[in-house]
Enzyme design. Structure first.
Site, PDB file in Angstrom:
ATOM      1  CE  LYS A  92      -4.607   0.923   0.440  1.00 19.76           C
ATOM      2  NZ  LYS A  92      -5.563  -0.017  -0.207  1.00 19.76           N
ATOM      3  N   GLY A 194     -21.049   5.292  -1.421  1.00 18.31           N
ATOM      4  CA  GLY A 194     -20.293   5.712  -2.541  1.00 18.31           C
ATOM      5  C   GLY A 194     -20.426   4.765  -3.566  1.00 18.31           C
ATOM      6  CG  HIS A 195     -16.968   4.707  -6.349  1.00 12.05           C
ATOM      7  ND1 HIS A 195     -16.369   5.851  -5.642  1.00 12.05           N
ATOM      8  CD2 HIS A 195     -17.366   5.421  -7.885  1.00 12.05           C
ATOM      9  CE1 HIS A 195     -16.043   6.856  -6.527  1.00 12.05           C
ATOM     10  NE2 HIS A 195     -16.770   6.609  -7.763  1.00 12.05           N
ATOM     11  CB  VAL A 196     -18.515  -0.332  -2.482  1.00 14.39           C
ATOM     12  CG1 VAL A 196     -18.682  -1.640  -2.198  1.00 14.39           C
ATOM     13  CG2 VAL A 196     -17.095  -0.496  -3.174  1.00 14.39           C
TER      14      VAL A 196
HETATM   15  P1  NAD Z   1     -16.292   6.080  -1.670  1.00 11.17           P
HETATM   16  O1  NAD Z   1     -15.623   7.265  -1.387  1.00 11.17           O
HETATM   17  O2  NAD Z   1     -16.930   6.055  -3.360  1.00 11.17           O
HETATM   18  O3  NAD Z   1     -17.759   5.972  -0.808  1.00 11.17           O
HETATM   19  C1  NAD Z   1     -17.573   6.409   0.420  1.00 11.17           C
HETATM   20  C2  NAD Z   1     -18.961   7.012   0.960  1.00 11.17           C
HETATM   21  O4  NAD Z   1     -18.759   6.977   2.248  1.00 11.17           O
HETATM   22  C3  NAD Z   1     -18.893   8.418   0.526  1.00 11.17           C
HETATM   23  O5  NAD Z   1     -20.326   8.511  -0.008  1.00 11.17           O
HETATM   24  C4  NAD Z   1     -18.828   9.187   1.887  1.00 11.17           C
HETATM   25  O6  NAD Z   1     -19.812  10.545   1.866  1.00 11.17           O
HETATM   26  C5  NAD Z   1     -19.290   8.313   2.774  1.00 11.17           C
HETATM   27  N1  NAD Z   1     -19.046   8.420   4.189  1.00 11.17           N
HETATM   28  C6  NAD Z   1     -17.572   8.906   4.451  1.00 11.17           C
HETATM   29  N2  NAD Z   1     -17.565   9.128   5.739  1.00 11.17           N
HETATM   30  C7  NAD Z   1     -18.767   8.615   6.231  1.00 11.17           C
HETATM   31  C8  NAD Z   1     -19.303   8.587   7.723  1.00 11.17           C
HETATM   32  N3  NAD Z   1     -18.617   9.041   8.767  1.00 11.17           N
HETATM   33  N4  NAD Z   1     -20.641   8.261   7.843  1.00 11.17           N
HETATM   34  C9  NAD Z   1     -21.370   7.999   6.718  1.00 11.17           C
HETATM   35  N5  NAD Z   1     -20.893   7.857   5.326  1.00 11.17           N
HETATM   36  C10 NAD Z   1     -19.671   8.605   5.194  1.00 11.17           C
HETATM   37  O7  NAD Z   1     -15.628   4.743  -1.537  1.00 11.17           O
HETATM   38  P2  NAD Z   1     -16.025   3.267  -2.020  1.00 11.17           P
HETATM   39  O8  NAD Z   1     -14.900   3.168  -3.149  1.00 11.17           O
HETATM   40  O9  NAD Z   1     -17.501   3.168  -2.267  1.00 11.17           O
HETATM   41  O10 NAD Z   1     -15.212   2.484  -0.730  1.00 11.17           O
HETATM   42  C11 NAD Z   1     -15.840   2.458   0.475  1.00 11.17           C
HETATM   43  C12 NAD Z   1     -15.046   1.628   1.429  1.00 11.17           C
HETATM   44  O11 NAD Z   1     -14.882   0.215   0.878  1.00 11.17           O
HETATM   45  C13 NAD Z   1     -13.767   2.199   1.713  1.00 11.17           C
HETATM   46  O12 NAD Z   1     -13.470   1.858   3.121  1.00 11.17           O
HETATM   47  C14 NAD Z   1     -12.911   1.483   1.072  1.00 11.17           C
HETATM   48  O13 NAD Z   1     -11.568   1.416   1.608  1.00 11.17           O
HETATM   49  C15 NAD Z   1     -13.477   0.159   0.736  1.00 11.17           C
HETATM   50  N6  NAD Z   1     -13.119  -0.635  -0.316  1.00 11.17           N
HETATM   51  C16 NAD Z   1     -13.375  -0.148  -1.708  1.00 11.17           C
HETATM   52  C17 NAD Z   1     -13.043  -1.093  -2.664  1.00 11.17           C
HETATM   53  C18 NAD Z   1     -13.244  -0.433  -3.859  1.00 11.17           C
HETATM   54  O14 NAD Z   1     -13.378  -1.340  -4.834  1.00 11.17           O
HETATM   55  N7  NAD Z   1     -13.720   0.617  -4.177  1.00 11.17           N
HETATM   56  C19 NAD Z   1     -12.523  -2.248  -2.473  1.00 11.17           C
HETATM   57  C20 NAD Z   1     -12.331  -2.745  -0.996  1.00 11.17           C
HETATM   58  C21 NAD Z   1     -12.644  -2.016  -0.043  1.00 11.17           C
END
Ligand code: NAD
Length: 362
Positions: A92, A194-196
């Site tokens: 990382k 968010g994205h996931v």
């Molecule tokens: P993202 O940034 O697209 O979405 C995160 C969402 O969480 C945002 O809408 C944000 O507004 C919201 N958020 C932030 N702080 C918050 C809080 N305190 N309370 C409520 N909502 C809050 O991220 P993502 O890509 O959807 O990833 C989400 C999580 O999954 C992250 O922890 C990331 O590390 C993990 N993850 C993502 C992937 C991937 O493929 N994108 C893979 C493995 C793990």
């Protein structure tokens, strides 16, 4: 002067001790005065293959926080790759700074040069605070980048595949807990849409689950609520609501003594990395309360599987088929934990470590 020197040596020792404790092979501290780059690349374990893991840009309060984050995240990547059957190690990178203000093309290209200096031992990708454009700049300096946009011949955003894996992890948890993996009418809180999270909401609502959504972004909440008929919940009281499943998809650390005491759910399964504030203490608390915790590094591996596939002639169907295995592995972990009287987190770690050990013996 003497004191400064002594403090510095003590700090070095602390980092080396942390590396030893967590099993890290190498850390590269990167700084460049001209671009203002301050970054840390952590390589945890390369037994199974090159260390792959995204680059995160975050405005850390201090260097120690950045070190702790990169050490913890890179270690998680080793176990995520191992338990998913990928020939990858864990790594990382973190760039210290405000991604909205401090990022420049020059800074990203300089970072790319540092990645390149590792000769492929570390492969980077997008993470929090990074955009596809930033990765294009990194790619100008090194080939050791994955998760490239589709327009440039890559596999694109891995999040839909991550969400698919998380959905399967939730279904496997339901099967284990309730003997049936049907989520119809189950109350599921998705924190972070968010994205996931958004794609997860789509899967859950298509199956007839009663989805509650929480996010800091009110516009997003309103849009997703309309689109999937999900109920918006806000504020700290979300942890006190009646629910069957809590799916953390925002930040890490939301599963801690305070929330575990309040949560009424029977399953915790979501996408966020490092959901347990303290993996040892909090996995025991979940077990004692009868909550099935689906280890995050196991069920959120779909995205890693997708970017790994990009390194080997990308095929979405292959990536999805590999991701489908998350269902069976999750069930296997729950059963192993029960038989061995372990927490689910410990059982998953044991399996991942065993895979690495076996490779070492070959
Ligand atoms: P993202 O940034 O697209 O979405 C995160 C969402 O969480 C945002 O809408 C944000 O507004 C919201 N958020 C932030 N702080 C918050 C809080 N305190 N309370 C409520 N909502 C809050 O991220 P993502 O890509 O959807 O990833 C989400 C999580 O999954 C992250 O922890 C990331 O590390 C993990 N993850 C993502 C992937 C991937 O493929 N994108 C893979 C493995 C793990």
């Amino acid at each position: 002067m003497k004191t400064v020197k002594k403090t510095k040596i003590l700090n070095d020792l602390v980092v080396l001790n942390e590396m030893e404790l967590l099993g890290h092979e190498q850390i590269l501290f990167c700084q460049d005065k001209e671009t203002g780059l301050k970054a840390i690349i952590a390589i945890h374990d390369t037994t199974l293959g090159p260390a792959l893991g995204g680059t995160r840009m975050w405005n850390y309060d201090n260097e120690q926080d950045a070190i702790t984050d990169v050490l913890r995240l890179s270690r998680g990547m080793t176990f995520k790759a191992a338990i998913s059957g990928l020939s990858l190690g864990g790594g990382k990178a973190v760039i210290i700074g405000d991604s909205r203000k401090d990022k420049t093309q020059k800074l990203m290209r300089k970072f790319g040069q540092f990645v390149d200096s590792l000769g492929g031992k570390y492969i980077t990708a997008e993470d929090v605070g990074m955009t596809p454009k930033d990765m294009e700049y990194v790619r100008m300096e090194t080939n050791h980048v994955t998760g490239i946009p589709k327009s440039l011949g890559g596999s694109g955003d891995p999040s839909p595949v991550t969400a698919f894996g998380v959905y399967l992890g939730i279904k496997a948890s339901a099967k284990y807990k309730w003997g049936n993996d049907n989520l119809k009418d189950k109350i599921v809180l998705v924190q972070g849409i968010g994205h996931v999270g958004e794609t997860l909401v789509k899967y859950l609502s298509e199956e007839g689950a009663n989805v509650l959504i929480n996010d800091l972004d009110l516009n997003k909440l309103q849009n997703i609520s309309k689109k999937y008929n999900a109920k918006i919940v806000t504020g700290d009281c979300i942890y006190d609501l009646d629910m069957d499943i809590y799916a953390p998809c925002a930040l890490g650390g939301t599963v801690n003594p305070n929330t575990i005491e309040r949560l009424k759910c029977e399953i915790i399964a979501g996408a966020a990395n490092n959901q347990l504030a303290d993996e040892y203490r909090d996995s025991i608390l979940c077990l004692e309360k009868g909550i099935c915790y689906a280890p995050d590094f196991l069920i959120n591996a779909g995205g890693l599987i997708n970017v790994y596939s990009e390194l080997h002639n990308y095929d979405l169907n292959n990536a999805l088929n590999q991701t489908r295995k998350i269902y069976d592995t999750t069930l296997e972990i729950f059963r192993k934990a029960e038989i061995s009287n372990l927490t689910t987190n410990a059982a998953a770690l044991q399996l991942a470590k065993q895979i690495i050990r076996e490779k070492n013996l070959k």
